[in-house]
Design an enzyme around this catalytic site. Structure first.
Site, PDB file in Angstrom:
ATOM      1  CD  GLU A   1      -5.796   5.030   3.268  1.00 16.76           C
ATOM      2  OE1 GLU A   1      -6.832   5.055   3.717  1.00 16.76           O
ATOM      3  OE2 GLU A   1      -4.652   5.053   2.133  1.00 16.76           O
TER       4      GLU A   1
ATOM      5  CE  LYS B   1      -3.499  -2.548   0.376  1.00 17.00           C
ATOM      6  NZ  LYS B   1      -2.692  -3.599   0.189  1.00 17.00           N
TER       7      LYS B   1
ATOM      8  NE  ARG C   1      -8.828 -11.284  -6.538  1.00 19.50           N
ATOM      9  CZ  ARG C   1      -8.581 -10.826  -5.447  1.00 19.50           C
ATOM     10  NH1 ARG C   1      -7.899 -10.232  -4.907  1.00 19.50           N
ATOM     11  NH2 ARG C   1     -10.107  -9.813  -4.092  1.00 19.50           N
TER      12      ARG C   1
ATOM     13  CG  HIS D   1     -12.659  -6.197   6.105  1.00 15.20           C
ATOM     14  ND1 HIS D   1     -12.440  -5.120   5.880  1.00 15.20           N
ATOM     15  CD2 HIS D   1     -11.753  -6.516   7.551  1.00 15.20           C
ATOM     16  CE1 HIS D   1     -12.588  -4.806   6.591  1.00 15.20           C
ATOM     17  NE2 HIS D   1     -12.456  -4.922   7.564  1.00 15.20           N
TER      18      HIS D   1
HETATM   19  C1  MV4 Z   1     -10.694   2.303   4.872  1.00 12.55           C
HETATM   20  C2  MV4 Z   1     -11.858   2.565   5.406  1.00 12.55           C
HETATM   21  C3  MV4 Z   1     -12.225   3.618   6.139  1.00 12.55           C
HETATM   22  N1  MV4 Z   1     -11.361   5.178   5.366  1.00 12.55           N
HETATM   23  N2  MV4 Z   1      -9.768   3.366   4.844  1.00 12.55           N
HETATM   24  C4  MV4 Z   1     -11.309  -2.057   4.713  1.00 12.55           C
HETATM   25  C5  MV4 Z   1     -10.616  -3.485   3.393  1.00 12.55           C
HETATM   26  C6  MV4 Z   1      -9.570  -2.598   2.954  1.00 12.55           C
HETATM   27  N3  MV4 Z   1      -9.854  -2.578   1.306  1.00 12.55           N
HETATM   28  C7  MV4 Z   1      -9.721  -0.783   3.167  1.00 12.55           C
HETATM   29  N4  MV4 Z   1     -10.771  -0.831   4.198  1.00 12.55           N
HETATM   30  C8  MV4 Z   1     -11.136   0.381   4.547  1.00 12.55           C
HETATM   31  N5  MV4 Z   1     -10.290   1.149   4.332  1.00 12.55           N
HETATM   32  C9  MV4 Z   1      -9.806   4.436   5.488  1.00 12.55           C
HETATM   33  N6  MV4 Z   1      -9.470   5.517   5.523  1.00 12.55           N
HETATM   34  C10 MV4 Z   1     -12.930   1.573   5.559  1.00 12.55           C
HETATM   35  C11 MV4 Z   1     -12.673   0.437   4.843  1.00 12.55           C
HETATM   36  C12 MV4 Z   1     -13.497  -0.316   5.035  1.00 12.55           C
HETATM   37  C13 MV4 Z   1     -13.659  -1.457   4.530  1.00 12.55           C
HETATM   38  C14 MV4 Z   1     -13.753  -0.659   2.892  1.00 12.55           C
HETATM   39  C15 MV4 Z   1     -14.345  -1.600   2.144  1.00 12.55           C
HETATM   40  C16 MV4 Z   1     -14.947  -2.386   2.553  1.00 12.55           C
HETATM   41  C17 MV4 Z   1     -15.220  -2.396   3.692  1.00 12.55           C
HETATM   42  C18 MV4 Z   1     -15.063  -2.821   4.846  1.00 12.55           C
HETATM   43  C19 MV4 Z   1     -15.634  -2.639   5.811  1.00 12.55           C
HETATM   44  C20 MV4 Z   1     -14.354  -2.514   6.929  1.00 12.55           C
HETATM   45  C21 MV4 Z   1     -14.203  -1.290   6.602  1.00 12.55           C
END
Ligand code: MV4
Length: 480
Positions: free
Chosen positions: A199, A116, A290, A234
């Site tokens: 972040e 990341k 993917r 997730h």
């Molecule tokens: C975040 C976020 C809120 N703010 N980043 C969760 C999995 C990973 N791909 C990144 N994720 C998140 N990043 C910031 N700055 C909230 C999530 C997140 C989330 C993101 C996508 C789908 C479901 C989620 C469930 C909880 C938190």
């Protein structure tokens, strides 16, 4: 085009890849574990090679065995599906070292998107919006002043992480100070890499991802978005395309950003750029290098076979269409059918399927590893089918999903079909009013699901034949 492709996966995605190969006149080789000897994907492939015992670590994840199977059968290319070795750089490199085409991106693109901190940096340089945040964290005082700049709440993330593992929210300086050590050691333990970063934490965002495809001649296009906000811990369970909240202008902006993201890392093949979306703003989160589980909703709306595109791209052909040829039509929704107990924290519930009846009819697609009664092994992912419906409108796709869920009969194991019924019938969901917090915010859906589940159980006790039970269930509901 290739003459023979090895499919390095199992279950519904192995079947999915084999079917597109057949459409293109490509012969297929399945590799399988001892537990999967009689699986549908093994029977449907032209050839099969057994590669080890049931546990994936001794079969589907053993690079040498799979490369050896490709060499011994003369397969020119390997499709990795999703999961397993699909995002493993060593595997992609092992393919190249053996003159086998890996049907996926170059290992360098995979490596960059796998971390990341460098990928955020590359996106920022390329003008793709990222969430305000930091690079790799140094000492605690530096981190605290960075958090003040960004603004609380902040999220501590692992650079090597993904899928939410090891994320921690800090709402003030004290929480931040007390979380940093744990976040770092968790990252080290989970990923063998202790690089962490901050972040700004966006509360209750929507998860919106853009499908991209790029060929080896410099052409790259996007195929709109998939909304994947209905997830718990997730794990996505329902996805749809288009998103109920993305308008044409936002779609065009997000699509351009996704294509820029792909180009900036020299991406080739199919990939997905994940964004979080809130109040009209979108931010790059990560890129999945993917084919994704939820690719069928894009296929239905855009009238494209993504696996066929992957095969064409990997064999050196040009994209079959340009951005201006991409036309969205109608709406598609996918429910992931899992062998699990929704009433017990969605715990996996594998076992012997005793009766199986699949829905069909207008606008219904089922991508499943089950073709009849069979074993759902505890060794693998509990997802046993993807039920996808298509309609001219979201409303029609939802109505068809409701019909299809009613017709779907799986006996002998617990599934989340009743839970899907509860979500699909929920007024907020139907109105498109949901975020990634939806499942947590609606604990009552478990009781609603139980009611559906009890009705289905009662019917099944009365009617032993699954197809009859399906027909009667549909009739009972139609009668109100
Ligand atoms: C975040 C976020 C809120 N703010 N980043 C969760 C999995 C990973 N791909 C990144 N994720 C998140 N990043 C910031 N700055 C909230 C999530 C997140 C989330 C993101 C996508 C789908 C479901 C989620 C469930 C909880 C938190």
């Amino acid at each position: 085009m290739f003459e023979k492709v090895l499919v390095a996966n199992r279950g519904e995605i192995a079947l999915r890849v084999i079917r597109s190969c057949r459409d293109l006149g490509v012969r297929t080789v399945a590799v399988h574990s001892e537990a999967d000897r009689a699986a549908a994907f093994v029977l449907l492939a032209d050839e099969a090679v057994e590669i080890g015992p049931a546990p994936s670590a001794q079969s589907y994840l053993v690079i040498d065995r799979i490369i050896e199977a490709a060499r011994s059968t003369g397969a020119e290319a390997i499709h990795p599906g999703y999961g397993f070795l699909s995002e493993n750089q060593q595997f992609a490199r092992a393919c190249a070292d053996n003159d086998i085409v890996f049907i996926g991106p170059p290992p360098e693109a995979m490596a960059l998107m796998g971390e990341k901190v460098p990928s955020r940096e590359r996106m920022r340089e390329s003008g793709v919006p990222v969430v305000p945040g930091t690079g790799a964290l140094g000492d605690v005082d530096e981190t605290v002043s960075a958090a003040e700049r960004i603004g609380y709440p902040v999220l501590i993330k692992a650079s090597a992480g993904g899928g939410g593992i090891g994320m921690r929210v800090a709402r003030d300086e004290q929480e931040l100070r007390s979380s940093l050590d744990t976040a770092r050691s968790t990252a080290q333990r989970a990923f063998g890499n202790d690089t962490i970063f901050l972040e700004r934490y966006l509360e209750e965002p929507r998860h919106i991802e853009i499908q991209v495809i790029a060929d080896s001649h410099g052409n790259a296009i996007h195929l709109g978005e998939r909304e994947c906000s209905i997830q718990r811990r997730h794990q996505k369970i329902i996805e749809e395309s288009p998103s109920p909240v993305i308008d044409a202008a936002t779609r065009a902006h997000m699509g351009e950003a996704a294509v820029t993201a792909a180009r900036s890392v020299g991406y080739v093949n199919a990939g997905t750029v994940e964004f979080i979306y809130r109040e009209g703003e979108f931010y790059f989160l990560e890129m999945n290098t993917r084919l994704q589980v939820e690719h069928p909703v894009t296929e239905l709306v855009y009238g494209i076979d993504l696996v066929a595109e992957q095969l064409r791209i990997a064999s050196g052909e040009r994209l079959s269409l340009a951005q201006e040829d991409v036309v969205a039509r109608g709406h598609a929704i996918e429910c992931r059918v899992n062998a699990e107990n929704y009433a017990r924290g969605f715990l996996p519930s594998p076992g012997q399927v005793t009766g199986y009846h699949e829905p069909s009819g207008p606008g219904v697609r089922v991508d499943s590893s089950l073709v009849g009664p069979g074993m759902v092994s505890p060794n693998y992912d509990p997802m046993i089918a993807k039920l996808i419906t298509y309609g001219a409108s979201r409303e029609q796709a939802l109505d068809r999903m409701h019909r299809a869920l009613l017709e779907y009969v799986i006996t002998g194991i617990r599934t989340n079909i009743p839970y899907h019924m509860a979500v699909i019938s929920d007024a907020h969901f139907r109105a498109g009013d949901y975020s990634t917090a939806f499942i947590d915010q609606h604990p009552e859906l478990i009781a609603v699901a139980d009611e559906w589940g009890r009705q289905q159980e009662a019917l099944r006790r009365l009617v032993r034949d699954p197809a009859r039970a399906a027909a009667i269930a549909a009739a009972v509901v139609a009668a109100g």
